[in-house]
Design a protein around this motif. Structure first.
Motif, short mmCIF file in Angstrom:
data_model
loop_
_atom_site.label_atom_id
_atom_site.label_comp_id
_atom_site.label_asym_id
_atom_site.label_seq_id
_atom_site.Cartn_x
_atom_site.Cartn_y
_atom_site.Cartn_z
N VAL A 195 26.10 110.83 55.71
CA VAL A 195 26.99 112.00 55.73
C VAL A 195 28.33 111.65 55.09
O VAL A 195 28.90 112.43 54.31
CB VAL A 195 27.18 112.50 57.17
N ARG A 196 28.85 110.47 55.40
CA ARG A 196 30.13 110.04 54.84
C ARG A 196 30.03 109.87 53.32
O ARG A 196 30.97 110.18 52.59
CB ARG A 196 30.58 108.74 55.49
N THR B 8 32.26 111.86 50.64
CA THR B 8 33.07 111.18 49.63
C THR B 8 32.74 111.69 48.23
O THR B 8 33.63 111.92 47.41
CB THR B 8 32.85 109.66 49.69
N PHE B 9 31.44 111.88 47.96
CA PHE B 9 31.04 112.40 46.66
C PHE B 9 31.63 113.79 46.42
O PHE B 9 32.11 114.08 45.33
CB PHE B 9 29.51 112.46 46.58
N GLY B 10 31.60 114.63 47.45
CA GLY B 10 32.18 115.96 47.32
C GLY B 10 33.68 115.91 47.08
O GLY B 10 34.21 116.67 46.25
N GLU B 11 34.38 115.01 47.77
CA GLU B 11 35.82 114.89 47.59
C GLU B 11 36.16 114.39 46.18
O GLU B 11 37.11 114.88 45.55
CB GLU B 11 36.40 113.94 48.64
N SER C 273 41.57 106.85 41.88
CA SER C 273 42.61 107.73 42.45
C SER C 273 42.23 108.20 43.84
O SER C 273 43.07 108.24 44.75
CB SER C 273 42.84 108.93 41.53
N HIS C 274 40.98 108.55 44.02
CA HIS C 274 40.53 109.01 45.34
C HIS C 274 40.66 107.92 46.38
O HIS C 274 41.16 108.15 47.50
CB HIS C 274 39.08 109.50 45.27
N LYS C 275 40.23 106.71 46.05
CA LYS C 275 40.33 105.61 47.00
C LYS C 275 41.79 105.28 47.30
O LYS C 275 42.13 104.92 48.43
CB LYS C 275 39.61 104.37 46.45
N GLY C 276 42.65 105.38 46.30
CA GLY C 276 44.06 105.11 46.54
C GLY C 276 44.71 106.15 47.43
O GLY C 276 45.46 105.81 48.35
N LEU D 90 32.35 100.60 43.77
CA LEU D 90 31.77 101.92 43.55
C LEU D 90 31.81 102.31 42.08
O LEU D 90 30.85 102.87 41.55
CB LEU D 90 32.51 102.96 44.40
N SER D 91 32.90 101.99 41.40
CA SER D 91 33.01 102.32 39.98
C SER D 91 31.97 101.58 39.16
O SER D 91 31.32 102.18 38.29
CB SER D 91 34.42 101.98 39.47
#
Length: 270
Positions: A15-16, A20-23, A222-225, A245-246
């Motif tokens: 689910v997480r 994360t993919f959606g965000e 950017s998302h992780k930051g 992940l990248s």
């Protein structure tokens, strides 16, 4: 750990992951929208874009050259071994050059973008997050995506094109000199075979891959930051997660693009 607890943990992670993919997808759409709308309106943060582009270039160009040189040598050695076995040494230039352009340049660019540029973006935004600068922007009604993410996304797209060109030039030149000086090849045969088989579409495909890779790295980093938490340790964890992940996403996307290109343009793929 009981079976029920394990199933619950797996379900939570799944689910997480989708969340994360959606965000990340939502952030990429928002940042792209800001790029498209802000530049014509004169609202784009050009100063931040120039500063970030120069910083990304300064931290990535030298490592890119240092990686591209041995990469070109390795491809030349492997191609030479196969060419000698099948009696196709006259096609060394074409095989080596196309190998560097079609596969070597995008892969090296992806690794350098994720390792050098992506980690820098994550650490910068993560530090701003734990210092509550991001919260201050939101309190003032300013969008962090517009002010911080969009300029970095534009900068990394530009830098990805530059890095791919650097890898192509360095790898092809390295392969040429290594073949001529160390493997006993002839300059005319190398250049003529490369010129006969290489097409502008090969470079366009490589640059297109690198552009897509740059966008993926920019959005993920950017998302992780922006979602970093837990102090300096949380920033370090965010940097590690962004790089891993990248790299996984970049190699997966590269496989998909290569397969699609092989189906659409089979004669142009080595």
């Amino acid at each position: 750990m009981t079976q029920g607890r394990l199933a619950e943990l797996v379900q939570t992670r799944v689910v997480r992951s989708f969340a994360t993919f959606g965000e990340v997808l939502a952030m990429s759409v928002t940042a792209t929208r800001h790029l498209v709308t802000d530049i014509p309106r004169g609202r784009f943060a050009w100063k931040e874009f120039v500063r970030q582009a120069w910083f990304m270039t300064s931290v990535s160009v030298l490592p890119t050259v240092l990686v591209a040189v041995p990469f070109g040598v390795i491809i030349s050695v492997q191609v030479s071994s196969i060419a000698q076995q099948v009696g196709a040494t006259s096609f060394m230039g074409a095989a080596n050059g196309l190998g560097v352009i079609q596969q070597g340049a995008p892969i090296v660019t992806a690794l350098l973008l994720a390792g050098a540029v992506g980690s820098a973006i994550t650490s910068d935004l993560g530090a701003r997050k734990i210092r509550e600068e991001i919260d201050a922007l939101e309190t003032m009604g300013l969008s962090p995506v517009r002010r911080l993410v969009a300029p970095r996304l534009a900068a990394i797209l530009l830098v990805s094109l530059v890095l791919c060109g650097v890898v192509v030039f360095t790898g092809v030149v390295t392969g040429y000199f290594f073949n001529v000086l160390a493997q006993g090849g002839t300059p005319g045969s190398y250049v003529s075979s490369f010129a006969a088989f290489a097409q502008p579409s090969d470079l366009i495909l490589a640059e297109g891959k690198s552009l897509l890779f740059g966008g993926i790295v920019g959005v993920v980093a950017s998302h992780k930051g922006l979602t970093a938490k837990g102090g300096p340790g949380g920033v370090a964890h965010a940097v590690n997660a962004a790089v891993v992940l990248s790299v996984v996403l970049l190699f997966a996307v590269n496989v998909v693009i290569t397969q699609l290109a092989g189906l659409l343009f089979p004669s142009r793929i080595v």
